[in-house]
Design an enzyme around this catalytic site. Structure first.
Site, PDB file in Angstrom:
ATOM      1  N   CYS A  77       1.332  -1.133  -0.444  1.00 34.93           N
ATOM      2  CA  CYS A  77       0.147   0.052  -0.445  1.00 34.93           C
ATOM      3  C   CYS A  77       0.925   1.375  -0.357  1.00 34.93           C
ATOM      4  O   CYS A  77       1.889   1.421   0.954  1.00 34.93           O
ATOM      5  CB  CYS A  77      -0.804  -0.081   0.786  1.00 34.93           C
ATOM      6  SG  CYS A  77      -2.139   1.812   1.265  1.00 34.93           S
ATOM      7  N   HIS A 174      -2.528  -4.715 -10.733  1.00 34.65           N
ATOM      8  CA  HIS A 174      -3.463  -4.158 -11.203  1.00 34.65           C
ATOM      9  C   HIS A 174      -4.272  -3.516 -12.426  1.00 34.65           C
ATOM     10  O   HIS A 174      -2.935  -4.489 -13.216  1.00 34.65           O
ATOM     11  CB  HIS A 174      -2.060  -2.387 -11.119  1.00 34.65           C
ATOM     12  CG  HIS A 174      -2.115  -1.937  -9.351  1.00 34.65           C
ATOM     13  ND1 HIS A 174      -3.223  -1.256  -9.181  1.00 34.65           N
ATOM     14  CD2 HIS A 174      -1.200  -2.295  -8.775  1.00 34.65           C
ATOM     15  CE1 HIS A 174      -2.568  -0.985  -7.681  1.00 34.65           C
ATOM     16  NE2 HIS A 174      -1.731  -1.724  -6.941  1.00 34.65           N
ATOM     17  N   GLU A 224     -10.421  -0.373  -5.613  1.00 36.00           N
ATOM     18  CA  GLU A 224      -9.334  -1.013  -4.588  1.00 36.00           C
ATOM     19  C   GLU A 224     -10.301  -2.492  -4.169  1.00 36.00           C
ATOM     20  O   GLU A 224     -11.642  -2.455  -3.951  1.00 36.00           O
ATOM     21  CB  GLU A 224      -8.703  -0.568  -3.096  1.00 36.00           C
ATOM     22  CG  GLU A 224      -8.163   0.923  -3.605  1.00 36.00           C
ATOM     23  CD  GLU A 224      -7.364   1.195  -2.475  1.00 36.00           C
ATOM     24  OE1 GLU A 224      -6.275   0.578  -1.990  1.00 36.00           O
ATOM     25  OE2 GLU A 224      -6.631   1.781  -1.840  1.00 36.00           O
ATOM     26  N   CYS A 233      -4.918   5.864  -4.313  1.00 35.76           N
ATOM     27  CA  CYS A 233      -4.241   5.107  -3.883  1.00 35.76           C
ATOM     28  C   CYS A 233      -2.959   5.086  -4.143  1.00 35.76           C
ATOM     29  O   CYS A 233      -3.405   5.222  -5.508  1.00 35.76           O
ATOM     30  CB  CYS A 233      -4.659   3.987  -4.893  1.00 35.76           C
ATOM     31  SG  CYS A 233      -3.878   2.211  -4.738  1.00 35.76           S
ATOM     32  N   GLY A 236      -1.777   2.691  -7.186  1.00 36.25           N
ATOM     33  CA  GLY A 236      -2.225   2.008  -8.172  1.00 36.25           C
ATOM     34  C   GLY A 236      -2.213   4.010  -9.003  1.00 36.25           C
ATOM     35  O   GLY A 236      -2.002   4.033 -10.183  1.00 36.25           O
TER      36      GLY A 236
END
Length: 291
Positions: A77, A174, A224, A233, A236
């Protein structure tokens, strides 16, 4: 009257992506999915997108564990990594402004640039489908710039039955959709939910909706896995930026505009080069939770 057990926590956010941060360096916390879900619940708990846990490590300065709001532990994260670095410095757990942190995805290196502003070396991006992981067998593909896109069948209503997508891993999976305009709320919720659990992604996937504004700026919304749409994110933003760079649409340093704020992503374009992410890390409040 029985005295309740108390869990001390810090609430933080990185560009609106919000976290509960717990110090478990003494290895005394008894965490489980049910407790994580209770803590993250915005009505009956504290409320957060993820729960971050600080632990000791034999491989790095610290170990960093990440749990989504659904209670499941995940590999990485990015916004949380910035908050993690700010937290351990603010709490006096380290005097270093640059630290090494062990994650399930490998070692990362956050650096405090100034108070509440952190740069993180996220390591290299991975585009090999099997390592994302993504099952590409049998799909039609095309090359755009240096990126392989795949035509992905979806069951998302009469207006969308297949999509051209890019895939990448930043330590977590992703899928990136390139749009001509910023994504609508309806599109994010509908397609995000379908793609998050698409059978081609055996570990589920984070879904990025990318709109290139100019060669140095892009707009992004992310749905997410295990959370739903978040205001930002970090991984992301990294994944979407490197996909746009490989397609030749973005330069090596790009500002990714999210609902909760802007993150700066840097990448040289070389397959083994590291992705750098810079953005805010803010403490909101300290508290105690009755278990």
């Amino acid at each position: 009257m029985t005295t309740p057990n108390i869990l001390r926590f810090t609430k933080m956010h990185g560009a609106g992506n919000d976290f509960i941060v717990l110090n478990n360096c003494a290895d005394q916390l008894q965490l489980n999915p049910a407790l994580i879900k209770r803590l993250a619940d915005r009505h009956f708990g504290i409320g957060a997108d993820q729960v971050l846990v600080v632990e000791s490590s034999t491989q790095a300065d610290f170990k960093y564990r990440i749990f989504n709001a659904d209670g499941q532990e995940v590999q990485q994260c990015g916004n949380g990594a910035r908050c993690f670095a700010q937290y351990v410095f603010d709490k006096g757990l380290t005097q270093k402004t640059q630290i090494t942190v062990e994650t399930l995805a490998g070692i990362i290196q956050p650096e405090l640039i100034k108070h509440n502003w952190v740069k993180v070396n996220m390591g290299p991006a991975e585009f090999e489908p099997a390592k994302v992981p993504f099952v590409s067998d049998g799909l039609v593909s095309r090359t755009v710039g240096g990126l392989t896109q795949y035509k992905l069948p979806v069951d998302a209503g009469a207006d969308v039955n297949e999509l051209w997508v890019g895939v990448a891993s930043m330590g977590n999976p992703h899928v990136v959709l390139l749009l001509e305009q910023p994504a609508s709320d309806e599109l994010v919720q509908r397609l995000g939910a379908v793609l998050e659990s698409h059978p081609r992604f055996p570990e589920r996937v984070n879904v990025g909706f990318l709109n290139v504004l100019d060669r140095a700026r892009a707009h992004l919304r992310v749905y997410e896995r295990g959370v739903g749409e978040t205001l930002a994110c970090g991984t992301g933003a990294c994944a979407a930026a490197v996909v746009g760079m490989k397609m030749g649409l973005l330069v090596e340093r790009v500002d990714v505009v999210k609902t909760g704020g802007t993150l700066t992503i840097e990448w040289s374009g070389q397959s083994d080069s590291d992705v750098l992410m810079t953005g805010p890390a803010q403490t909101v409040f300290e508290g105690e939770f009755y278990l």
